[in-house]
Write a protein that holds these residues in place. Structure first.
Motif, PDB file in Angstrom:
ATOM      1  N   PHE A  40      14.939   0.647   6.455  1.00  0.00           N
ATOM      2  CA  PHE A  40      15.220  -0.733   6.205  1.00  0.00           C
ATOM      3  C   PHE A  40      17.229  -0.882   6.603  1.00  0.00           C
ATOM      4  N   LEU A  41      17.363  -0.044   5.258  1.00  0.00           N
ATOM      5  CA  LEU A  41      19.057   0.246   5.337  1.00  0.00           C
ATOM      6  C   LEU A  41      19.613   0.864   6.336  1.00  0.00           C
ATOM      7  N   ALA A  42      19.205   1.750   7.817  1.00  0.00           N
ATOM      8  CA  ALA A  42      19.386   1.854   8.592  1.00  0.00           C
ATOM      9  C   ALA A  42      19.477   0.870   9.572  1.00  0.00           C
ATOM     10  N   LYS A  43      18.469   0.326   9.790  1.00  0.00           N
ATOM     11  CA  LYS A  43      19.010  -0.475  10.381  1.00  0.00           C
ATOM     12  C   LYS A  43      19.682  -2.018  10.174  1.00  0.00           C
ATOM     13  N   GLU A  44      20.445  -2.672   8.966  1.00  0.00           N
ATOM     14  CA  GLU A  44      21.243  -3.245   8.417  1.00  0.00           C
ATOM     15  C   GLU A  44      22.468  -2.435   8.986  1.00  0.00           C
ATOM     16  N   ARG A  45      22.094  -1.408   8.830  1.00  0.00           N
ATOM     17  CA  ARG A  45      23.851  -0.699   8.856  1.00  0.00           C
ATOM     18  C   ARG A  45      24.424  -0.689  10.738  1.00  0.00           C
TER      19      ARG A  45
ATOM     20  N   GLY B  28       0.777  -1.243  -0.188  1.00  0.00           N
ATOM     21  CA  GLY B  28      -0.607  -0.036  -0.258  1.00  0.00           C
ATOM     22  C   GLY B  28       0.789   1.458  -0.402  1.00  0.00           C
ATOM     23  N   ASP B  29       2.268   1.321   0.052  1.00  0.00           N
ATOM     24  CA  ASP B  29       2.965   2.374  -0.434  1.00  0.00           C
ATOM     25  C   ASP B  29       2.943   2.947  -1.411  1.00  0.00           C
ATOM     26  N   ASP B  30       2.853   4.259  -1.289  1.00  0.00           N
ATOM     27  CA  ASP B  30       3.365   5.246  -2.647  1.00  0.00           C
ATOM     28  C   ASP B  30       5.138   5.584  -2.339  1.00  0.00           C
ATOM     29  N   LYS B  31       4.819   6.172  -3.500  1.00  0.00           N
ATOM     30  CA  LYS B  31       6.809   5.871  -3.448  1.00  0.00           C
ATOM     31  C   LYS B  31       7.579   6.726  -2.561  1.00  0.00           C
ATOM     32  N   ASP B  32       7.131   8.082  -1.846  1.00  0.00           N
ATOM     33  CA  ASP B  32       7.794   8.319  -1.108  1.00  0.00           C
ATOM     34  C   ASP B  32       7.648   7.428   0.445  1.00  0.00           C
ATOM     35  N   LYS B  33       6.668   6.779   0.344  1.00  0.00           N
ATOM     36  CA  LYS B  33       6.660   5.455   2.100  1.00  0.00           C
ATOM     37  C   LYS B  33       7.237   4.948   1.773  1.00  0.00           C
ATOM     38  N   LEU B  34       7.573   3.995   0.429  1.00  0.00           N
ATOM     39  CA  LEU B  34       8.650   3.045   0.207  1.00  0.00           C
ATOM     40  C   LEU B  34       9.697   2.914   0.129  1.00  0.00           C
ATOM     41  N   ARG B  35       9.628   4.328  -0.375  1.00  0.00           N
ATOM     42  CA  ARG B  35      11.496   5.353  -0.096  1.00  0.00           C
ATOM     43  C   ARG B  35      11.893   5.439   1.512  1.00  0.00           C
ATOM     44  N   LYS B  36      11.008   5.779   2.088  1.00  0.00           N
ATOM     45  CA  LYS B  36      10.967   5.708   3.722  1.00  0.00           C
ATOM     46  C   LYS B  36      11.526   4.901   4.233  1.00  0.00           C
ATOM     47  N   ARG B  37      10.370   3.331   4.092  1.00  0.00           N
ATOM     48  CA  ARG B  37      10.499   1.927   4.639  1.00  0.00           C
ATOM     49  C   ARG B  37      12.297   1.824   3.454  1.00  0.00           C
ATOM     50  N   TYR B  38      12.007   2.060   2.995  1.00  0.00           N
ATOM     51  CA  TYR B  38      13.916   0.927   2.818  1.00  0.00           C
ATOM     52  C   TYR B  38      14.518   1.471   2.931  1.00  0.00           C
ATOM     53  N   LEU B  39      14.640   3.261   3.138  1.00  0.00           N
ATOM     54  CA  LEU B  39      16.157   3.822   4.017  1.00  0.00           C
ATOM     55  C   LEU B  39      16.165   2.923   5.427  1.00  0.00           C
TER      56      LEU B  39
END
Length: 190
Positions: free
Chosen positions: A38-43, A25-36
């Motif tokens: 995720f990357l922060a958690k991985e980092r 259900g994410d729009d482009k901005d929400k998907l970008r935030k979700r992925y960022l």
């Protein structure tokens, strides 16, 4: 039907996977935030692993104001052990980022590295102190406890929790464990 060979991804999960369907259900901005996020958690996971390795081999960082550098250098300076599991029961355990108990001075020192952007709280470290006391049969009134949070490239937050607070958390672990064991027992009966 002959299925394509996907052995290289077996047992893994894609970020855009079906088991993590919330992104549907994410729009482009929400998907970008979700992925960022995720990357922060991985980092953060990678930074914790690097810090643990550096502490194990006693490899100091440059003297800077970066939280990572301060955390690693302080842990080495105090002779701390990284990533130490603390266990009360199968329902109550955790892993301290860095910890040491000095028997001579009767001092328990617990340090935690925070790499995210969310507000931090000392409660997690108090919980580790309670688990330590439960596992090693220590009374919080007979030891000194120091907790440190390393966060946001600022000086570490240092606290000395009151023994009553640690006793109350010990009681929460004991009581919570009993409740979970009861529930587990009830579920086995049904």
């Amino acid at each position: 039907m002959q299925w394509n060979d996907h052995s290289k991804i077996k047992g893994t999960h894609a970020f855009l996977g079906c088991s993590n369907f919330a992104w549907f259900g994410d729009d482009k901005d929400k998907l970008r935030k979700r992925y960022l996020s995720f990357l922060a958690k991985e980092r953060g996971t990678a930074l914790h692993a690097l810090a643990a390795d550096m502490i194990k081999i006693r490899k100091c960082c440059p003297e800077t104001t970066l939280s990572f550098d301060q955390y690693v250098n302080d842990a080495i300076a105090y002779g701390m052990d990284p990533e130490v599991p603390l266990y009360y029961s199968e329902n109550a355990f955790g892993t301290a980022d860095a910890i040491i108990y000095d028997e001579k001075t009767k001092t328990l020192r617990i340090h935690d590295l925070k790499t995210g952007k969310t507000p931090v709280h000392m409660a997690q470290l108090y919980g580790y102190a309670a688990l330590f006391c439960l596992e090693y049969h220590m009374k919080p009134t007979t030891i000194k406890i120091e907790t440190r949070l390393y966060y946001n490239d600022e000086p570490p937050i240092i606290e000395h929790p009151d023994a009553d607070l640690i006793y109350s958390l010990m009681e929460k672990f004991i009581t919570g464990d009993k409740i979970i064991k009861e529930v587990k027992g009830e579920l086995r009966i049904k």
